[in-house]
Design an enzyme around this catalytic site. Structure first.
Site, PDB file in Angstrom:
ATOM      1  N   ASP A 123       0.854  -1.189   0.000  1.00 15.25           N
ATOM      2  CA  ASP A 123       0.000   0.000   0.000  1.00 15.25           C
ATOM      3  C   ASP A 123       0.888   1.236   0.000  1.00 15.25           C
ATOM      4  OD1 ASP A 123      -2.454  -1.317  -0.009  1.00 15.25           O
ATOM      5  OD2 ASP A 123      -2.549  -1.421   2.169  1.00 15.25           O
ATOM      6  N   ASP A 141      -6.780  -1.202  -5.000  1.00  8.40           N
ATOM      7  CA  ASP A 141      -7.923  -0.906  -4.130  1.00  8.40           C
ATOM      8  C   ASP A 141      -8.819   0.150  -4.774  1.00  8.40           C
ATOM      9  OD1 ASP A 141      -6.753  -2.617  -2.233  1.00  8.40           O
ATOM     10  OD2 ASP A 141      -5.780  -0.955  -1.184  1.00  8.40           O
TER      11      ASP A 141
END
Length: 166
Positions: A123, A141
């Site tokens: 991330d 995402d």
């Protein structure tokens, strides 16, 4: 009677490849240029921040001992399979749904690759306001969320078949 590839929603699978290239490319750049926890401000309220997510969204089940890696991998594969079948059954002209499915598949495959290759999801997008920080996320995402939002939006749009009957 067999359907031609171009007459089905599978025609939109090229978008899966685009999402994968952009997602995996961004993660590669982070892994090559950032140490875990490094942060680089981009704009007010937006940083690049290297984080590892061993769970799902919002680090759900991140500290569960490792079994969740395979659990979430199975869920991702199942979702990709179901959405691919839905694309096959859909007409190519159903653009909104097929694009949404392709975005979700691309995002799911990007995170699946991370899970299987690294054991965690990379991330890097840190959105914040003042001292409040949203959960760090990645481009996969974002693709999944945009795809899901498009499916919800499609539910509110008038149906073309209903218009013809009126």
């Amino acid at each position: 009677m067999t359907k031609s590839f171009c007459s089905t929603g599978l025609r939109w699978l090229w978008l899966v490849v685009v999402v994968l290239i952009i997602d995996l490319g961004s993660k590669f750049l982070i892994l090559q240029n950032f140490a875990l926890g490094d942060t680089v401000p981009l704009f007010p309220s937006l940083n690049l921040h290297y984080a590892r997510n061993y769970g799902a969204a919002f680090s759900f089940l991140a500290d569960s001992g490792g079994w969740q890696r395979w659990f979430f991998a199975g869920i991702a594969l199942g979702i990709c399979l179901v959405l691919t079948v839905m694309m096959y059954r859909a007409k190519a002209s159903q653009k909104l749904n097929n694009i949404a499915y392709a975005l979700i598949i691309g995002g799911a495959l990007g995170n699946l690759f991370d899970r299987l290759w690294h054991g965690f999801v990379v991330d890097m997008i840190d959105f914040y306001v003042g001292n409040w920080h949203f959960a760090t996320f990645n481009l996969a995402d974002s693709a999944i969320c945009f795809g899901a939002a498009m499916i919800v939006l499609e539910g509110f749009l008038p149906n073309a078949a209903a218009k013809k009957q009126a």
